[in-house]
Motif scaffolding. Structure first.
Motif, PDB file in Angstrom:
ATOM      1  N   ALA A 127       0.640  -1.326  -0.150  1.00  0.00           N
ATOM      2  CA  ALA A 127      -0.016   0.179  -0.023  1.00  0.00           C
ATOM      3  C   ALA A 127       1.078   1.031  -0.082  1.00  0.00           C
ATOM      4  CB  ALA A 127      -1.199  -0.172   1.275  1.00  0.00           C
ATOM      5  N   VAL A 128       1.890   1.193   0.839  1.00  0.00           N
ATOM      6  CA  VAL A 128       2.981   2.162   0.585  1.00  0.00           C
ATOM      7  C   VAL A 128       3.502   2.482  -0.565  1.00  0.00           C
ATOM      8  CG1 VAL A 128       4.945   3.499   1.874  1.00  0.00           C
ATOM      9  CG2 VAL A 128       3.274   2.113   3.345  1.00  0.00           C
ATOM     10  N   ALA A 129       4.028   1.528  -1.256  1.00  0.00           N
ATOM     11  CA  ALA A 129       4.705   1.496  -2.550  1.00  0.00           C
ATOM     12  C   ALA A 129       3.520   2.100  -3.288  1.00  0.00           C
ATOM     13  CB  ALA A 129       4.946   0.418  -2.997  1.00  0.00           C
ATOM     14  N   GLY A 130       2.302   1.822  -3.392  1.00  0.00           N
ATOM     15  CA  GLY A 130       1.101   2.241  -4.283  1.00  0.00           C
ATOM     16  C   GLY A 130       0.931   3.608  -4.088  1.00  0.00           C
ATOM     17  N   MET A 131       1.050   4.028  -2.996  1.00  0.00           N
ATOM     18  CA  MET A 131       0.715   5.531  -2.487  1.00  0.00           C
ATOM     19  C   MET A 131       1.377   6.490  -3.022  1.00  0.00           C
ATOM     20  SD  MET A 131      -2.190   6.363  -0.973  1.00  0.00           S
ATOM     21  CE  MET A 131      -1.430   7.871  -0.845  1.00  0.00           C
ATOM     22  N   ARG A 132       2.978   6.019  -3.194  1.00  0.00           N
ATOM     23  CA  ARG A 132       3.966   6.912  -4.161  1.00  0.00           C
ATOM     24  C   ARG A 132       3.228   7.183  -5.448  1.00  0.00           C
ATOM     25  NH1 ARG A 132       7.410   6.706  -7.789  1.00  0.00           N
ATOM     26  NH2 ARG A 132       6.733   4.705  -8.185  1.00  0.00           N
ATOM     27  N   ARG A 133       3.057   5.943  -6.111  1.00  0.00           N
ATOM     28  CA  ARG A 133       2.615   5.817  -7.306  1.00  0.00           C
ATOM     29  C   ARG A 133       1.345   6.922  -7.577  1.00  0.00           C
ATOM     30  NH1 ARG A 133       4.224   1.993 -11.450  1.00  0.00           N
ATOM     31  NH2 ARG A 133       6.068   1.115 -10.595  1.00  0.00           N
ATOM     32  N   ALA A 134       0.454   6.812  -6.460  1.00  0.00           N
ATOM     33  CA  ALA A 134      -0.937   7.657  -6.379  1.00  0.00           C
ATOM     34  C   ALA A 134      -0.391   9.219  -6.413  1.00  0.00           C
ATOM     35  CB  ALA A 134      -1.757   7.375  -5.387  1.00  0.00           C
TER      36      ALA A 134
END
Length: 484
Positions: free
Chosen positions: A366-373
């Motif tokens: 989720a943290v890695a995906g948040m960076r992309r978001a």
């Protein structure tokens, strides 16, 4: 002379894919370092001053390696979701998928709760001196109890409420009063109710994304929503139930924004009633206004707002007429908060220790995906504002990550905006100073949404990210005895 052989396209793509994944891995590593730093610094502060009021900061937990009857089931659920979850989510019909996600999330949450055993993990969680069930007997006359409710919020008053009842509007304890009235009294039924309802958040997220035109993203996110580490605290805390009410309020709002839908008006009114209920479950759920605004922005309409406000007003008017005045109770809650641990716990630690809890609850994927978001948000907002979204409306290759290139902008915009809105709500709660510690429980209505961001990660590595999510939850539940 022979020209040198050209590298195959797959060979050329390999370094590019590895390069695209590197920022994700660095972000996840930084998040892990943040949690480790919070744990080490917290242990030092707690050992020297005792001011954190947390046995194993930044969590309320004790170090206690253990296994239990839920261990084999948890391992089995994790293995099945990792091996088959992405394929099933991609091909199952939509109605079956939503039910499958709810049931899978329920199996995951139940198995994690039962790692601690039935009594410790479920039946006794909501019966301690801090919890809601201790006050059920004082609601024989509901009207009188509501009229007198605010008089017992502040500490030191005769008959002051247990901490969790005092810390919430009366809708929270009234839920368990209602269960008791229909014959489902006691900790076992209360714990089961919270697990069953709290697990439905995963399905509500899917419904929200599909209603906003992002079904493909929802399908990609489904396995991550099932294997969320936050399930450790959904089973068993009342905040899992609060999270479900909040999630279905947002889901109904998203359904109400669909043009030409037959269920627009009932969905809008239902959303309003649930939004109203959230205000009387937890004071902090006023921050749901941010993801609600994100939904309206995604749909580019305010059409459901009048009926939403009607439903919300009906709930607020009912509680007010029965004698509970929200605006009078909240200042008393603040007083009670600073009379207790909230007045001792240092803001300077918890302002970042809380964020370390978010890392653990949402998981590294989720943290890695948040960076992309966050990277995609400015571009998508600009395109969403200027150009109507269509299936061919794609993020330009020059600014998109590898996973973003595969999805049209209409599929990315809802998840990106929702993730940014949820993050903004968490930061607002953090800065308020009213969430010092216990955020692994308190923030469930927001952290349960964050695994959705993992849908933005490249498809090739998602199985490894799922393993990381499941491993984090399993390690947390087997190495620590959490308070919830």
């Amino acid at each position: 002379m022979h020209s040198p052989p050209r590298r195959s396209s797959s060979a050329e793509a390999e370094p590019a894919a590895s390069s695209a994944r590197r920022p994700d891995l660095l972000t996840a590593a930084a998040a892990a370092v943040l949690f480790a730093a919070a744990a080490v610094a917290g242990a030092v502060i707690e050992h020297t001053t005792g001011s954190l009021r947390a046995p194993w900061p930044p969590l309320l937990a004790h170090w206690m390696p253990h296994a239990g009857p839920g261990t084999p089931a948890a391992l089995l659920v994790a293995a099945l979701v990792v091996l088959y979850g992405p394929a099933v989510a991609a091909h199952l019909s939509w109605p079956r998928l939503t039910w499958a996600v709810w049931l899978s999330a329920m199996a995951w949450t139940w198995s994690l709760a039962l790692v601690d055993g039935w009594r410790t993990g479920v039946a006794d969680r909501l019966t301690t001196r801090y919890e809601y069930l201790r006050g059920v007997g004082r609601f024989d006359d509901v009207g009188a109890a509501l009229r007198d409710f605010s008089n017992h919020i502040a500490g030191g008053t005769p008959g002051s409420w247990p901490p969790h009842i005092a810390g919430h509007p009366p809708g929270a304890v009234l839920t368990f009063v209602g269960l008791d009235r229909i014959g489902l009294g006691g900790g076992g039924w209360a714990g089961a109710f919270c697990i069953v309802t709290g697990s439905s958040v995963a399905a509500a997220v899917l419904v929200t994304l599909r209603a906003l035109g992002a079904e493909r993203t929802a399908r990609s996110a489904a396995p991550f929503l099932v294997l969320t580490p936050a399930a450790v605290w959904v089973g068993t805390s009342a905040d899992g139930y609060f999270a479900a009410v909040a999630a279905w309020a947002l889901a109904l709002l998203a359904v109400a924004t669909r043009r030409g839908g037959r269920h627009g008006a009932p969905a809008a009114l239902g959303a309003g009633l649930l939004f109203g209920l959230t205000l009387y479950l937890s004071y902090g759920l006023t921050l749901l206004a941010l993801p609600a605004l994100a939904i309206l922005l995604c749909a580019r309409t305010a059409r459901p707002v009048p009926l939403v406000l009607l439903g919300l007003t009906a709930v607020a008017a009912t509680f007010t007429l029965l004698g509970f005045r929200w605006w009078e109770a909240y200042p008393l809650l603040v007083e009670r908060y600073y009379q207790g641990s909230g007045g001792v716990r240092p803001y300077t630690y918890w302002i970042w220790g809380n964020l370390a809890c978010v890392v653990l609850c949402s998981g590294l994927a989720a943290v890695a995906g948040m960076r992309r978001a966050l990277v995609a948000a400015p571009l998508l907002l600009r395109r969403h504002r200027d150009v109507p979204a269509t299936d061919g409306d794609r993020v330009p290759r020059s600014s998109a990550t590898s996973s973003e290139q595969a999805l049209p902008a209409q599929h990315l915009t809802p998840v990106v905006l929702m993730m940014c809105a949820v993050l903004a709500a968490l930061l607002a709660a953090d800065l308020s100073g009213m969430s010092k510690a216990e955020t692994e429980r308190i923030w469930l209505p927001f952290t349960l949404w964050l695994p959705t961001a993992a849908a933005l990660l490249p498809a090739r590595g998602r199985r490894e990210w799922l393993i990381a999510q499941a491993s984090l939850a399993l390690l947390t539940n087997h190495l620590l005895l959490t308070y919830w």
